[in-house]
Enzyme design. Structure first.
Site, PDB file in Angstrom:
ATOM      1  CG  HIS A  48      32.319  45.439  36.894  1.00  0.00           C
ATOM      2  ND1 HIS A  48      32.801  46.275  37.865  1.00  0.00           N
ATOM      3  CD2 HIS A  48      31.639  46.201  36.024  1.00  0.00           C
ATOM      4  CE1 HIS A  48      32.396  47.507  37.583  1.00  0.00           C
ATOM      5  NE2 HIS A  48      31.699  47.498  36.481  1.00  0.00           N
ATOM      6  CG  ASP A 106      27.816  46.804  28.903  1.00  0.00           C
ATOM      7  OD1 ASP A 106      26.882  47.618  28.783  1.00  0.00           O
ATOM      8  OD2 ASP A 106      28.979  47.133  29.143  1.00  0.00           O
TER       9      ASP A 106
HETATM   10  N1  CMC Z   1      36.115  36.634  29.694  1.00  0.00           N
HETATM   11  C1  CMC Z   1      37.112  35.777  29.976  1.00  0.00           C
HETATM   12  N2  CMC Z   1      38.055  35.996  30.920  1.00  0.00           N
HETATM   13  C2  CMC Z   1      37.969  37.129  31.606  1.00  0.00           C
HETATM   14  C3  CMC Z   1      36.961  38.077  31.372  1.00  0.00           C
HETATM   15  C4  CMC Z   1      36.003  37.796  30.366  1.00  0.00           C
HETATM   16  N3  CMC Z   1      35.022  38.639  30.108  1.00  0.00           N
HETATM   17  N4  CMC Z   1      37.141  39.123  32.201  1.00  0.00           N
HETATM   18  C5  CMC Z   1      38.231  38.858  32.929  1.00  0.00           C
HETATM   19  N5  CMC Z   1      38.726  37.644  32.576  1.00  0.00           N
HETATM   20  C6  CMC Z   1      39.873  36.947  33.185  1.00  0.00           C
HETATM   21  C7  CMC Z   1      41.188  37.541  32.710  1.00  0.00           C
HETATM   22  O1  CMC Z   1      41.652  36.882  31.558  1.00  0.00           O
HETATM   23  C8  CMC Z   1      42.061  37.335  33.920  1.00  0.00           C
HETATM   24  O2  CMC Z   1      42.434  35.970  33.924  1.00  0.00           O
HETATM   25  P1  CMC Z   1      43.900  35.529  34.490  1.00  0.00           P
HETATM   26  O3  CMC Z   1      43.868  35.841  35.960  1.00  0.00           O
HETATM   27  O4  CMC Z   1      43.999  34.067  34.167  1.00  0.00           O
HETATM   28  O5  CMC Z   1      44.902  36.360  33.728  1.00  0.00           O
HETATM   29  C9  CMC Z   1      41.118  37.533  35.098  1.00  0.00           C
HETATM   30  O6  CMC Z   1      39.815  37.191  34.591  1.00  0.00           O
HETATM   31  C10 CMC Z   1      41.091  38.973  35.622  1.00  0.00           C
HETATM   32  O7  CMC Z   1      40.802  39.840  34.520  1.00  0.00           O
HETATM   33  P2  CMC Z   1      41.361  41.309  34.376  1.00  0.00           P
HETATM   34  O8  CMC Z   1      41.365  41.665  32.929  1.00  0.00           O
HETATM   35  O9  CMC Z   1      42.627  41.449  35.143  1.00  0.00           O
HETATM   36  O10 CMC Z   1      40.230  42.131  35.133  1.00  0.00           O
HETATM   37  P3  CMC Z   1      39.990  43.684  35.048  1.00  0.00           P
HETATM   38  O11 CMC Z   1      39.367  44.071  36.331  1.00  0.00           O
HETATM   39  O12 CMC Z   1      41.226  44.389  34.623  1.00  0.00           O
HETATM   40  O13 CMC Z   1      38.956  43.817  33.845  1.00  0.00           O
HETATM   41  C11 CMC Z   1      36.970  43.988  32.604  1.00  0.00           C
HETATM   42  C12 CMC Z   1      37.593  44.073  34.001  1.00  0.00           C
HETATM   43  C13 CMC Z   1      35.502  44.435  32.699  1.00  0.00           C
HETATM   44  C14 CMC Z   1      37.702  44.941  31.647  1.00  0.00           C
HETATM   45  C15 CMC Z   1      37.046  42.517  32.100  1.00  0.00           C
HETATM   46  O14 CMC Z   1      36.335  41.670  32.963  1.00  0.00           O
HETATM   47  C16 CMC Z   1      36.551  42.377  30.658  1.00  0.00           C
HETATM   48  O15 CMC Z   1      37.319  42.564  29.713  1.00  0.00           O
HETATM   49  N6  CMC Z   1      35.241  42.023  30.472  1.00  0.00           N
HETATM   50  C17 CMC Z   1      34.679  41.951  29.133  1.00  0.00           C
HETATM   51  C18 CMC Z   1      34.298  43.345  28.653  1.00  0.00           C
HETATM   52  C19 CMC Z   1      33.059  43.875  29.347  1.00  0.00           C
HETATM   53  O16 CMC Z   1      32.048  43.179  29.475  1.00  0.00           O
HETATM   54  N7  CMC Z   1      33.109  45.135  29.769  1.00  0.00           N
HETATM   55  C20 CMC Z   1      31.965  45.818  30.395  1.00  0.00           C
HETATM   56  C21 CMC Z   1      32.242  46.163  31.846  1.00  0.00           C
HETATM   57  S1  CMC Z   1      30.737  46.631  32.721  1.00  0.00           S
HETATM   58  C22 CMC Z   1      30.208  48.102  31.994  1.00  0.00           C
HETATM   59  C23 CMC Z   1      31.229  49.189  32.053  1.00  0.00           C
HETATM   60  O17 CMC Z   1      31.730  49.505  33.113  1.00  0.00           O
HETATM   61  O18 CMC Z   1      31.482  49.784  31.005  1.00  0.00           O
END
Ligand code: CMC
Length: 430
Positions: free
Chosen positions: A308, A365
């Site tokens: 998140h 989720d």
């Molecule tokens: N699985 C594997 N790796 C992950 C995940 C995941 N679910 N989420 C983040 N990472 C890794 C990402 O690859 C990155 O690694 P590195 O530093 O080596 O490049 C690091 O963690 C930081 O990730 P980010 O993408 O920069 O983080 P963000 O804050 O931009 O993204 C997020 C947040 C929710 C989009 C992401 O965690 C994600 O894609 N999660 C899966 C989708 C999900 O469950 N979404 C629902 C969010 S909660 C309900 C809502 O608000 O809608």
């Protein structure tokens, strides 16, 4: 007296003073509106990871401590003691209602649950396999054509009516979409039933049959809606605010929010989690194999329902949902293989350095899809359920924005990195 000093920023030989907005709790804001005029530069923050778009008194999150509060009330207390419509009132009007206020509000919503009869035909215009979020987005935007005397956001009475109409009609609309997809007869709202109970009745009941619904399941769904009701400036809420900042009406703004919520990184993640669990089950591989694939980043596979932007700790909503998943599944007598896989995934991820180092925990989720599925909702209806839950938050944030004297039309700047200037080359010379 402001004890917290403004910030001073040195840009070349200039020093720009940046005013501070004090938070009641959490991070103060440093105003950058004068940066361009006084310093000749703009603030650059892709994904708004460090940019507050507004001051808001609706919802507070402490992502490190795993805290979520609506109008100051902890989510755990609201989930346990309140109802979805009471929480909607709290979010929109700022205070918990008195008994009379709540009764009036519930009555207003009840009186408007029926959709204009033409809407029945509207929903038949879409392919029955069409994604419910796309149809919902069109339906919400289309409300503006039926209720033209509720479109002016500068008129508080019109805005209030629009808010009630949306709250009242969204469950009916989602149930119509579900019924159309299944080729089943649409069911009209039943004034004898409560908000969430009637939504279940309209979605699963038949017009020619009385349908008894387990009150414990009604309560569980109502509680899930509460958990989704607001989450400060997330992607869909920021979309609602941005669209609304042009004084677009509430229906157009909420419709845009529905579009944003549909994305798999936002509300669409609940669907993606279930697809992921099915995939793991169907391959028959140990859960660890999937986790290793996620960690390798080879195929861009993510552990859906994990991570998140704000929570760097266990999402407090996920903790409540996990408990509810166990209750609902055992109540329905379903020993769910997918729940076992989900719990194994969680256990492996929480003890793995990849997830620990990145502070990735289950989000709201991760377990919701399992509950919705056990209740009988098809996978494509999971995100519309999220939309129904998030609706009060979208409304509350839009209303707050219209009242805020600091509101301006949202219009970000950019840092241009393209060609500076070139002369047009005729087609024959390219
Ligand atoms: N699985 C594997 N790796 C992950 C995940 C995941 N679910 N989420 C983040 N990472 C890794 C990402 O690859 C990155 O690694 P590195 O530093 O080596 O490049 C690091 O963690 C930081 O990730 P980010 O993408 O920069 O983080 P963000 O804050 O931009 O993204 C997020 C947040 C929710 C989009 C992401 O965690 C994600 O894609 N999660 C899966 C989708 C999900 O469950 N979404 C629902 C969010 S909660 C309900 C809502 O608000 O809608």
């Amino acid at each position: 007296m402001n004890e917290r000093p403004n910030a001073l920023l040195n840009i070349g030989d200039k020093t720009v003073e940046l005013p501070r907005t004090n938070a009641s709790i959490g991070n103060d804001g440093i105003g950058v509106s004068r940066l361009m005029a006084d310093g000749g530069v703009v603030a650059l923050d892709p994904g708004f990871t460090n940019t507050a778009s507004c001051a808001s008194a609706v919802t507070y999150i402490d992502g490190d401590a795993g805290i979520l509060r609506y109008r100051g009330y902890p989510i755990e207390q609201l989930a346990k003691n309140s109802s979805f419509l009471e929480v909607a009132y709290l979010l929109i009007y700022g205070e918990l209602p008195t008994q009379t206020q709540l009764e009036n509000f519930v009555m207003r919503v009840k009186n408007h649950r029926l959709l204009h009869e033409n809407f029945r035909a509207f929903f038949t215009a879409f392919p029955h396999r069409g994604h419910p979020m796309a149809i919902l987005q069109a339906g919400v935007a289309g409300m503006a054509t039926y209720y033209e005397d509720t479109l002016d956001p500068r008129d508080p009475a019109q805005l209030d009516t629009a808010a009630v109409l949306l709250l009242a009609k969204l469950p009916t609309m989602i149930s119509y979409i579900a019924k159309r997809a299944a080729g089943l007869p649409l069911t009209y709202p039943d004034a004898q039933r409560g908000y969430t109970e009637d939504f279940i009745q309209m979605t699963f009941g038949m017009p020619y049959q009385s349908h008894d619904i387990d009150p414990a399941l009604v309560r569980a769904l109502d509680m899930l809606l509460i958990l989704h009701a607001d989450h400060e400036q997330n992607c869909s809420t920021s979309t609602v605010r941005l669209v609304g900042s042009s004084q677009a009406n509430l229906y157009a703004s909420v419709a845009a929010g529905v579009g944003a919520l549909a994305g798999p990184l936002h509300g669409g993640a609940n669907e993606a989690v279930l697809r992921m669990l099915h995939q793991i089950r169907d391959t028959g591989d140990p859960v660890q194999v999937f986790v290793d694939k996620v960690k390798s980043k080879a195929e861009g596979v993510r552990l859906m329902g994990f991570g998140h932007r704000v929570y760097k700790n266990y999402d407090p909503r996920a903790a409540i949902v996990k408990e509810t998943a166990h209750d609902v599944l055992s109540r329905l007598g379903k020993r769910d293989e997918l729940l076992d896989i989900a719990m194994e995934l969680e256990a492996i991820a929480l003890s793995d350095d990849y997830f620990k180092e990145r502070k990735l925990y289950p989000n709201v989720d991760f377990y919701t899809g399992l509950i919705y599925s056990a209740m009988g909702f098809t996978t494509k209806l999971f995100t519309p359920l999220f939309a129904l839950g998030r609706l009060p938050g979208w409304i509350a944030q839009y209303v707050e924005m219209t009242k805020d004297p600091a509101t301006k039309i949202g219009r970000p700047r950019q840092v241009y990195v393209g060609e500076v200037e070139r002369d047009y080359v005729p087609l024959s010379r390219r």
